[in-house]
Design a protein around this motif. Sequence first.
Motif, mmCIF file in Angstrom:
data_model
loop_
_atom_site.group_PDB
_atom_site.id
_atom_site.type_symbol
_atom_site.label_atom_id
_atom_site.label_comp_id
_atom_site.label_asym_id
_atom_site.label_seq_id
_atom_site.Cartn_x
_atom_site.Cartn_y
_atom_site.Cartn_z
ATOM 1 N N ALA A 64 0.896 -1.230 -0.020
ATOM 2 C CA ALA A 64 0.029 0.014 0.121
ATOM 3 C C ALA A 64 0.964 1.432 -0.052
ATOM 4 O O ALA A 64 0.400 2.353 -0.139
ATOM 5 C CB ALA A 64 -0.939 0.028 1.147
ATOM 6 N N VAL A 65 2.088 1.237 0.254
ATOM 7 C CA VAL A 65 3.038 2.511 0.354
ATOM 8 C C VAL A 65 3.051 2.944 -1.001
ATOM 9 O O VAL A 65 3.112 4.073 -1.247
ATOM 10 C CB VAL A 65 4.412 2.103 0.924
ATOM 11 C CG1 VAL A 65 5.429 2.797 0.952
ATOM 12 C CG2 VAL A 65 4.176 1.616 2.268
ATOM 13 N N VAL A 66 3.212 2.058 -2.031
ATOM 14 C CA VAL A 66 3.631 2.756 -3.268
ATOM 15 C C VAL A 66 2.224 2.747 -4.072
ATOM 16 O O VAL A 66 1.383 1.612 -4.009
ATOM 17 C CB VAL A 66 4.387 1.994 -4.059
ATOM 18 C CG1 VAL A 66 4.634 2.678 -5.489
ATOM 19 C CG2 VAL A 66 5.773 2.015 -3.353
ATOM 20 N N GLY A 67 1.615 3.745 -4.704
ATOM 21 C CA GLY A 67 0.436 3.535 -5.355
ATOM 22 C C GLY A 67 0.401 2.426 -6.408
ATOM 23 O O GLY A 67 1.106 1.549 -6.586
ATOM 24 N N GLY A 68 -0.550 2.522 -7.414
ATOM 25 C CA GLY A 68 -0.720 1.568 -8.593
ATOM 26 C C GLY A 68 0.602 1.340 -9.287
ATOM 27 O O GLY A 68 1.272 2.321 -9.638
ATOM 28 N N ASP A 115 -12.217 3.298 -14.266
ATOM 29 C CA ASP A 115 -12.638 4.126 -12.963
ATOM 30 C C ASP A 115 -11.504 4.089 -11.927
ATOM 31 O O ASP A 115 -11.078 2.588 -11.365
ATOM 32 C CB ASP A 115 -13.615 3.298 -12.204
ATOM 33 C CG ASP A 115 -14.409 4.172 -11.259
ATOM 34 O OD1 ASP A 115 -13.799 5.441 -10.974
ATOM 35 O OD2 ASP A 115 -15.423 3.795 -10.564
ATOM 36 N N GLN A 116 -10.944 4.896 -11.537
ATOM 37 C CA GLN A 116 -9.719 5.135 -10.625
ATOM 38 C C GLN A 116 -9.915 4.803 -9.298
ATOM 39 O O GLN A 116 -9.150 4.422 -8.367
ATOM 40 C CB GLN A 116 -8.881 6.253 -10.786
ATOM 41 C CG GLN A 116 -8.178 6.633 -12.116
ATOM 42 C CD GLN A 116 -7.236 5.450 -12.441
ATOM 43 O OE1 GLN A 116 -6.451 5.189 -11.633
ATOM 44 N NE2 GLN A 116 -7.084 5.180 -13.674
ATOM 45 N N ARG A 117 -11.397 4.759 -8.855
ATOM 46 C CA ARG A 117 -11.943 4.726 -7.647
ATOM 47 C C ARG A 117 -11.807 3.327 -7.423
ATOM 48 O O ARG A 117 -12.013 2.868 -6.131
ATOM 49 C CB ARG A 117 -13.246 5.501 -7.220
ATOM 50 C CG ARG A 117 -12.727 7.013 -7.183
ATOM 51 C CD ARG A 117 -14.102 7.807 -6.996
ATOM 52 N NE ARG A 117 -14.503 7.976 -8.419
ATOM 53 C CZ ARG A 117 -15.776 8.312 -8.695
ATOM 54 N NH1 ARG A 117 -16.738 8.354 -7.719
ATOM 55 N NH2 ARG A 117 -15.923 8.479 -9.776
ATOM 56 N N ASN A 118 -12.407 2.337 -8.136
ATOM 57 C CA ASN A 118 -12.557 1.103 -7.868
ATOM 58 C C ASN A 118 -11.633 0.274 -9.279
ATOM 59 O O ASN A 118 -12.285 -0.374 -10.010
ATOM 60 C CB ASN A 118 -14.025 0.624 -8.233
ATOM 61 C CG ASN A 118 -14.835 0.525 -6.868
ATOM 62 O OD1 ASN A 118 -13.958 0.410 -6.124
ATOM 63 N ND2 ASN A 118 -16.164 0.710 -6.781
ATOM 64 N N PRO A 119 -10.436 0.241 -9.047
ATOM 65 C CA PRO A 119 -9.653 -0.616 -10.048
ATOM 66 C C PRO A 119 -10.191 -2.152 -9.807
ATOM 67 O O PRO A 119 -10.326 -2.353 -8.669
ATOM 68 C CB PRO A 119 -8.097 -0.221 -9.588
ATOM 69 C CG PRO A 119 -8.210 -0.009 -8.384
ATOM 70 C CD PRO A 119 -9.571 0.642 -7.957
ATOM 71 N N PRO A 120 -9.996 -2.890 -11.029
ATOM 72 C CA PRO A 120 -10.153 -4.190 -10.932
ATOM 73 C C PRO A 120 -9.223 -5.028 -9.921
ATOM 74 O O PRO A 120 -7.951 -4.484 -9.803
ATOM 75 C CB PRO A 120 -9.929 -4.909 -12.290
ATOM 76 C CG PRO A 120 -9.378 -3.801 -12.903
ATOM 77 C CD PRO A 120 -9.891 -2.481 -12.291
ATOM 78 N N PRO A 121 -9.706 -5.868 -9.069
ATOM 79 C CA PRO A 121 -8.883 -6.528 -8.257
ATOM 80 C C PRO A 121 -7.731 -7.377 -8.903
ATOM 81 O O PRO A 121 -8.005 -7.695 -10.214
ATOM 82 C CB PRO A 121 -9.716 -7.755 -7.376
ATOM 83 C CG PRO A 121 -10.794 -7.681 -8.176
ATOM 84 C CD PRO A 121 -11.011 -6.443 -9.278
ATOM 85 N N LEU A 122 -6.464 -7.366 -8.277
ATOM 86 C CA LEU A 122 -5.239 -7.911 -8.981
ATOM 87 C C LEU A 122 -5.454 -9.183 -8.898
ATOM 88 O O LEU A 122 -5.955 -10.149 -7.706
ATOM 89 C CB LEU A 122 -3.996 -7.524 -8.562
ATOM 90 C CG LEU A 122 -3.821 -6.009 -8.719
ATOM 91 C CD1 LEU A 122 -2.486 -5.654 -7.883
ATOM 92 C CD2 LEU A 122 -3.784 -5.618 -10.116
ATOM 93 N N SER A 123 -4.836 -10.237 -9.898
ATOM 94 C CA SER A 123 -4.658 -11.625 -9.642
ATOM 95 C C SER A 123 -3.673 -11.920 -8.664
ATOM 96 O O SER A 123 -2.999 -10.968 -8.090
ATOM 97 C CB SER A 123 -4.321 -12.176 -10.767
ATOM 98 O OG SER A 123 -3.133 -12.201 -11.154
#
Length: 195
Positions: free
Chosen positions: A24-28, A36-44
């Motif tokens: 969580a320290v580093v963004g995407g 949508d930047q507020r709800n990105p798809p979950p990562l595998s």
Amino acid sequence: MMSINKGKEIAEGSSGPAAVAVGAVVGGVGGVGGGDQRNPPPLSRYESQKRRDWNTFGQYLRNQRPPVALSQCNANHVLEFLHYLDQFGKTKVHLQGCVFFGQPEPPGPCTCPLRQAWGSLDALIGRLRAAYEENGGLPETNPFASGAIRIYLREVRDSQAKARGIPYKKKKKKKKRNPLKATEVSSTSFPIQQP
């Protein structure tokens, strides 16, 4: 200094609170997701593990004295990182002088060190190799793709196999089976009507 738990979780592939905090320290990561930047798809699972590994390696470099910039990272830094991770290993690797050396299932305890398993290190390097290039690194300068890393992994694999007394056998690739065989195709196809 990186906490022991963070290093341990990266070595074990954990997704516990400390590992999530590191991620969580580093963004995407650039180019992942979209829309949508507020709800990105979950990562595998693979992608989140790769991100966690990448962030942990970056933290390891920043904790060096003096800190090492990613652009200055080389195979020696990667090898030092792999040695650092050994302290969190769970695989007993018997030393040459140990009475259990070469025994697949030793009957008792010994003082031989715990190390990272070869398969874990190999998978880690694969993820970091991909993450390096996804984060702007050039394939020609990828320290995770270095010959020194391949040699190190081969030596770890061979020494662990000898210590356990079980030779490493490369998995055979399964042949892809065609679901429709030639005889089935001809019997299931439509007959050509002659005029």
